[in-house]
Design a protein around this motif. Structure first.
Motif, PDB file in Angstrom:
ATOM      1  N   PHE A 126       0.847  -1.192   0.000  1.00 50.77           N
ATOM      2  CA  PHE A 126       0.000   0.000   0.000  1.00 50.77           C
ATOM      3  C   PHE A 126       0.885   1.246   0.000  1.00 50.77           C
ATOM      4  CE2 PHE A 126      -2.698  -3.274   1.947  1.00 50.77           C
ATOM      5  CZ  PHE A 126      -3.790  -3.207   1.092  1.00 50.77           C
ATOM      6  N   PRO A 127       1.424   1.589  -1.160  1.00 53.24           N
ATOM      7  CA  PRO A 127       2.347   2.724  -1.239  1.00 53.24           C
ATOM      8  C   PRO A 127       1.717   4.062  -0.880  1.00 53.24           C
ATOM      9  CG  PRO A 127       1.776   1.917  -3.438  1.00 53.24           C
ATOM     10  CD  PRO A 127       1.265   0.908  -2.456  1.00 53.24           C
ATOM     11  N   GLY A 128       0.388   4.134  -0.854  1.00 53.92           N
ATOM     12  CA  GLY A 128      -0.269   5.354  -0.406  1.00 53.92           C
ATOM     13  C   GLY A 128      -0.100   5.607   1.076  1.00 53.92           C
ATOM     14  N   PHE A 129       0.306   4.591   1.819  1.00 54.14           N
ATOM     15  CA  PHE A 129       0.647   4.697   3.238  1.00 54.14           C
ATOM     16  C   PHE A 129      -0.486   5.317   4.054  1.00 54.14           C
ATOM     17  CE2 PHE A 129       3.779   5.271   6.716  1.00 54.14           C
ATOM     18  CZ  PHE A 129       4.525   4.127   6.539  1.00 54.14           C
ATOM     19  N   HIS A 130      -1.688   4.767   3.873  1.00 53.41           N
ATOM     20  CA  HIS A 130      -2.845   5.284   4.603  1.00 53.41           C
ATOM     21  C   HIS A 130      -2.869   4.731   6.031  1.00 53.41           C
ATOM     22  CE1 HIS A 130      -4.362   7.100   1.012  1.00 53.41           C
ATOM     23  NE2 HIS A 130      -4.395   5.958   0.369  1.00 53.41           N
ATOM     24  N   LEU A 131      -3.426   5.511   6.930  1.00 51.06           N
ATOM     25  CA  LEU A 131      -3.460   5.164   8.343  1.00 51.06           C
ATOM     26  C   LEU A 131      -4.107   3.806   8.585  1.00 51.06           C
ATOM     27  CD1 LEU A 131      -2.965   6.084  11.309  1.00 51.06           C
ATOM     28  CD2 LEU A 131      -5.255   7.110  11.247  1.00 51.06           C
ATOM     29  N   ASP A 132      -5.241   3.538   7.926  1.00 53.22           N
ATOM     30  CA  ASP A 132      -5.964   2.297   8.217  1.00 53.22           C
ATOM     31  C   ASP A 132      -5.250   1.055   7.699  1.00 53.22           C
ATOM     32  OD1 ASP A 132      -6.429   2.768   5.552  1.00 53.22           O
ATOM     33  OD2 ASP A 132      -8.572   2.336   5.625  1.00 53.22           O
ATOM     34  N   ARG A 133      -4.192   1.239   6.903  1.00 51.61           N
ATOM     35  CA  ARG A 133      -3.402   0.103   6.445  1.00 51.61           C
ATOM     36  C   ARG A 133      -2.205  -0.178   7.358  1.00 51.61           C
ATOM     37  NH1 ARG A 133      -6.819  -2.561   3.154  1.00 51.61           N
ATOM     38  NH2 ARG A 133      -7.474  -1.301   1.381  1.00 51.61           N
ATOM     39  N   LEU A 134      -1.861   0.790   8.201  1.00 53.75           N
ATOM     40  CA  LEU A 134      -0.671   0.648   9.048  1.00 53.75           C
ATOM     41  C   LEU A 134      -1.005   0.381  10.508  1.00 53.75           C
ATOM     42  CD1 LEU A 134       2.339   0.939   7.971  1.00 53.75           C
ATOM     43  CD2 LEU A 134       0.599   1.835   6.420  1.00 53.75           C
ATOM     44  N   ILE A 135      -2.081   0.997  11.034  1.00 52.78           N
ATOM     45  CA  ILE A 135      -2.495   0.632  12.386  1.00 52.78           C
ATOM     46  C   ILE A 135      -3.303  -0.662  12.308  1.00 52.78           C
ATOM     47  CG2 ILE A 135      -2.420   3.008  13.245  1.00 52.78           C
ATOM     48  CD1 ILE A 135      -5.498   3.013  13.102  1.00 52.78           C
ATOM     49  N   GLY A 136      -3.557  -1.274  13.466  1.00 56.17           N
ATOM     50  CA  GLY A 136      -4.014  -2.650  13.455  1.00 56.17           C
ATOM     51  C   GLY A 136      -5.488  -2.916  13.289  1.00 56.17           C
TER      52      GLY A 136
END
Length: 243
Positions: A126-136
């Motif tokens: 997810f190269p857009g690096f969105h919050l919902d992809r990085l937090i759990g």
């Protein structure tokens, strides 16, 4: 023996995300890799279970990165390659983490694993690096693939795969996914469908399954009864359920 992993609170995870996003924006994915760690000073104690040591976490990263190396080397991914990446990542995480099921349901666990141990892997997918992809949360880059493998196993890696919409439509319906035989039977039915507009057909099938399974004690069904129930659901003409 299954393990638990360190956790981050939502506040600490959000703060770390902002730091990583700045790093990623200014210095790229290599800087995320350089900052990978296997412990965190603000980790939250876990009341029960044995917590993985930093050395054990490091071995998890080494194994998972080796398993998905082919996708990490690609500049871009087609939709097919994304699906293959997700399947390989989920299979590797499921095998390597050996995680306690209750721990795998905790947001803080996946925040730690994604933001501390695998931020560069998440950025590849997810190269857009969105919050919902990085937090759990359930849409997390790692958590979603682990759950898919936990529920469907290698159904998502055998020949024709479920599309992203088909996977999301199934796995975000708690009433269906909590019954693994039912979820697998539905996935198998969708994979076998060869008519037009499979994604829409699958959505209609899931809706029917959600409604009609609520009228039955599905946990008491054996596999044959579950398969017969799913076979009796026809989005085109309505349910013909005999079980």
């Amino acid at each position: 023996m299954s393990l638990c992993y360190p956790r981050l609170t939502r506040g600490d995870a959000a703060a770390l995300f902002e730091t990583l996003r700045t790093t990623y924006t200014t210095s790229g994915r290599a800087a995320l890799t350089a900052g990978v760690a296997f412990d965190h000073e603000r980790k939250v104690p876990v009341a029960t279970g044995r917590i993985a040591t930093p050395d054990e976490v490091a071995r998890v990263r080494e194994a998972v990165v080796a398993d998905v190396a082919a996708w990490l080397e690609m500049e871009r991914h087609t939709d097919t390659q994304k699906a293959e990446f997700d399947a390989a990542l989920g299979r590797s995480l499921h095998t390597t983490l050996d995680i306690v099921a209750a721990d795998a349901a905790h947001e803080g666990t996946w925040s730690f694993l994604t933001l501390v141990v695998f931020p560069d892997v998440a950025a590849v997918r997810f190269p857009g690096f969105h919050l919902d992809r990085l937090i759990g949360t359930p849409r997390n880059a790692l958590r979603r693939t682990w759950q898919r493998h936990e529920t469907l196993g290698d159904l998502t890696a055998q020949g024709r795969s479920l599309g992203e919409d088909e996977l999301v439509g199934l796995l975000e319906r708690t009433a269906l996914v909590r019954n693994r035989p039912l979820a697998r039977a539905l996935a198998t039915r969708v994979l076998a469908y060869d008519g037009p507009n499979r994604s829409q057909w699958a959505r209609d099938l899931y809706k029917l399954a959600t409604f009609h399974s609520g009228l039955r004690l599905m946990d008491a069904f054996d596999q044959e009864e579950t398969d017969r129930f799913v076979a009796g659901l026809d989005p085109a003409v309505g349910p013909q359920v005999t079980a």
